[in-house]
Design a protein around this motif. Structure first.
Motif, PDB file in Angstrom:
ATOM      1  N   ALA A  18       0.856  -1.181   0.000  1.00 60.54           N
ATOM      2  CA  ALA A  18       0.000   0.000   0.000  1.00 60.54           C
ATOM      3  C   ALA A  18       0.892   1.232   0.000  1.00 60.54           C
ATOM      4  O   ALA A  18       2.021   1.204   0.497  1.00 60.54           O
ATOM      5  N   ALA A  19       0.386   2.327  -0.554  1.00 63.49           N
ATOM      6  CA  ALA A  19       1.193   3.539  -0.677  1.00 63.49           C
ATOM      7  C   ALA A  19       1.754   3.990   0.667  1.00 63.49           C
ATOM      8  O   ALA A  19       2.916   4.393   0.769  1.00 63.49           O
ATOM      9  N   ALA A  20       0.938   3.912   1.712  1.00 65.51           N
ATOM     10  CA  ALA A  20       1.366   4.378   3.031  1.00 65.51           C
ATOM     11  C   ALA A  20       2.480   3.518   3.617  1.00 65.51           C
ATOM     12  O   ALA A  20       3.242   3.982   4.479  1.00 65.51           O
ATOM     13  N   ASP A  21       2.581   2.269   3.164  1.00 67.70           N
ATOM     14  CA  ASP A  21       3.559   1.344   3.729  1.00 67.70           C
ATOM     15  C   ASP A  21       4.772   1.143   2.828  1.00 67.70           C
ATOM     16  O   ASP A  21       5.666   0.359   3.160  1.00 67.70           O
ATOM     17  N   ARG A  22       4.820   1.826   1.693  1.00 70.95           N
ATOM     18  CA  ARG A  22       5.841   1.517   0.675  1.00 70.95           C
ATOM     19  C   ARG A  22       7.263   1.646   1.214  1.00 70.95           C
ATOM     20  O   ARG A  22       8.119   0.806   0.937  1.00 70.95           O
ATOM     21  N   ARG A  23       7.530   2.700   1.978  1.00 70.56           N
ATOM     22  CA  ARG A  23       8.895   2.907   2.469  1.00 70.56           C
ATOM     23  C   ARG A  23       9.366   1.768   3.359  1.00 70.56           C
ATOM     24  O   ARG A  23      10.558   1.451   3.404  1.00 70.56           O
ATOM     25  N   TRP A  24       8.435   1.161   4.076  1.00 73.61           N
ATOM     26  CA  TRP A  24       8.800   0.142   5.071  1.00 73.61           C
ATOM     27  C   TRP A  24       8.602  -1.273   4.546  1.00 73.61           C
ATOM     28  O   TRP A  24       8.682  -2.228   5.328  1.00 73.61           O
ATOM     29  N   THR A  25       8.349  -1.426   3.258  1.00 72.38           N
ATOM     30  CA  THR A  25       8.063  -2.732   2.685  1.00 72.38           C
ATOM     31  C   THR A  25       9.214  -3.222   1.822  1.00 72.38           C
ATOM     32  O   THR A  25       9.695  -2.499   0.942  1.00 72.38           O
ATOM     33  N   VAL A  26       9.627  -4.441   2.066  1.00 70.25           N
ATOM     34  CA  VAL A  26      10.708  -5.079   1.320  1.00 70.25           C
ATOM     35  C   VAL A  26      10.094  -6.110   0.383  1.00 70.25           C
ATOM     36  O   VAL A  26       9.179  -6.850   0.774  1.00 70.25           O
ATOM     37  N   SER A  27      10.558  -6.163  -0.850  1.00 69.30           N
ATOM     38  CA  SER A  27      10.035  -7.153  -1.790  1.00 69.30           C
ATOM     39  C   SER A  27      10.421  -8.557  -1.331  1.00 69.30           C
ATOM     40  O   SER A  27      11.397  -8.750  -0.593  1.00 69.30           O
ATOM     41  N   ARG A  28       9.674  -9.536  -1.815  1.00 63.83           N
ATOM     42  CA  ARG A  28       9.948 -10.915  -1.401  1.00 63.83           C
ATOM     43  C   ARG A  28      11.309 -11.389  -1.884  1.00 63.83           C
ATOM     44  O   ARG A  28      12.027 -12.094  -1.165  1.00 63.83           O
ATOM     45  N   SER A  29      11.693 -10.992  -3.095  1.00 63.21           N
ATOM     46  CA  SER A  29      13.003 -11.416  -3.602  1.00 63.21           C
ATOM     47  C   SER A  29      14.131 -10.751  -2.819  1.00 63.21           C
ATOM     48  O   SER A  29      15.148 -11.394  -2.515  1.00 63.21           O
TER      49      SER A  29
END
Length: 257
Positions: A18-29
Motif C-alpha cells: 500500500a502507498a502508506a507502507d511503501r517505504r517500510w516494505t521489502v520485496s519478497r526477492s
C-alpha cells in the motif's frame, strides 16, 4: 572488545505494498536475498528474549549473534517466516494486538498457528500503536498490559518481550514495561546492539524498501552503522518535547482521538 549484535527490523514483506507502507516494505526477492546474506554471515540468529537473557549473563552469547525482528503483524509476515524456517533462522514477531484481523494484518488463527509451530518468538507491540511517551499513566498501562494479556490469551503461552511503537519511549515508559512483566524490550535507534546494551532498550537497524543484500551484509559486519549509545541523544529529547507539546495542544482544542 565490544561484541556487536546486529538486530534487523522489518515491517512488511510484499511485492505490492500500500502507498502508506511503501517505504517500510521489502520485496519478497529482496527479503530472500537478505536472509541468504544472514545465513552466509555465519552469525547465530537469536530471539530478542535470548539476546536479552545473554546481556543479563543468564545464557552464553555466541561469538557472532544476530537478531531478526518484525513489527506490527502484517499478514505477509506469515510467508516471510517460512523463508527463515527454510534457513534455520530464529526471529521475533511483535504484534499490535488491536490491529489483528485487519485485511493487511495477521488473523488471530494465523498467529496461534505461528505459536504452535514455534516459527517465531511472539512479542507485544501495544494495543493501538501509539507513541507511548506521550500517554498518561493509565493509558500507558492499558497499552502495555492489555497487549500482553490479549496476546497470551490468544497463543496460550507467556509473552516476554515488547517493542516500543515508533521506537518512542523514555525512562518512565521503560519502567512501566518492566512493571508489566516483560523481560525485554526492543527500541529502534538504527544502530547496532552490543554486549553492554540495555535489555529493555535493545537497538535495532530498520530495513527499508530497496535495501540491497550487500548493505545487509555490511551491517552484519558492523560497517557504516553506529554502535548503540546508552542515553537519549539531545535531538531525541528535543523531538519528544515537541511531540508532547503538540499533543497537549491537540487535547486542549479537542483534536486528539
Amino acid at each position: 572488545m565490544t561484541k556487536l549484535i546486529p538486530v534487523l527490523l522489518y515491517h512488511s514483506v510484499n511485492d505490492r505494498p500500500a502507498a502508506a507502507d511503501r517505504r517500510w516494505t521489502v520485496s519478497r526477492s529482496d527479503f530472500d536475498s537478505h536472509m541468504d546474506a544472514v545465513a552466509a554471515s555465519g552469525r547465530v540468529a537469536m530471539t530478542v528474549t535470548e539476546i536479552a537473557d545473554a546481556l543479563r549473563g543468564e545464557r552464553p552469547l555466541p561469538e557472532r549473534p544476530v537478531g531478526i525482528t518484525f513489527d506490527d503483524g502484517f499478514s505477509d509476515t506469515y510467508d516471510a517466516l517460512a523463508s527463515l524456517e527454510a534457513r534455520g533462522l530464529a526471529a521475533t514477531l511483535y504484534v499490535t494486538t488491536g490491529e489483528l484481523g485487519r485485511s493487511d494484518r495477521l488473523a488471530p488463527a494465523q498467529l496461534a498457528e505461528i505459536a504452535r509451530a514455534g516459527a517465531a518468538e511472539l512479542g507485544a507491540h501495544a494495543v493501538n500503536h501509539r507513541r507511548l511517551d506521550e500517554l498518561e499513566a493509565g493509558e500507558l498501562v492499558a497499552e502495555l498490559v492489555g497487549s500482553k494479556v490479549q496476546l497470551e490469551e490468544l497463543i496460550g503461552e507467556p509473552v516476554h518481550s515488547f517493542a516500543y511503537p515508533h521506537g518512542a519511549f523514555d525512562s518512565a515508559v521503560r519502567e512501566r514495561v518492566i512493571a508489566a512483566g516483560y523481560r525485554s524490550a526492543a527500541a529502534v535507534k538504527n544502530a547496532l546492539s552490543h554486549d553492554r546494551d540495555d535489555p529493555f532498550a535493545l537497538a535495532r537497524w530498520t530495513v527499508t524498501a530497496g535495501t540491497p543484500a550487500v548493505r545487509i551484509a555490511a551491517v552484519l559486519d558492523g560497517q557504516t552503522v553506529p554502535t548503540a549509545w546508552a542515553h537519549d541523544r539531545l535531538r531525541t529529547r528535543a523531538y519528544r518535547v515537541a511531540r508532547r507539546s503538540r499533543r497537549r495542544l491537540a487535547l486542549t482544542v479537542g483534536w486528539d482521538r
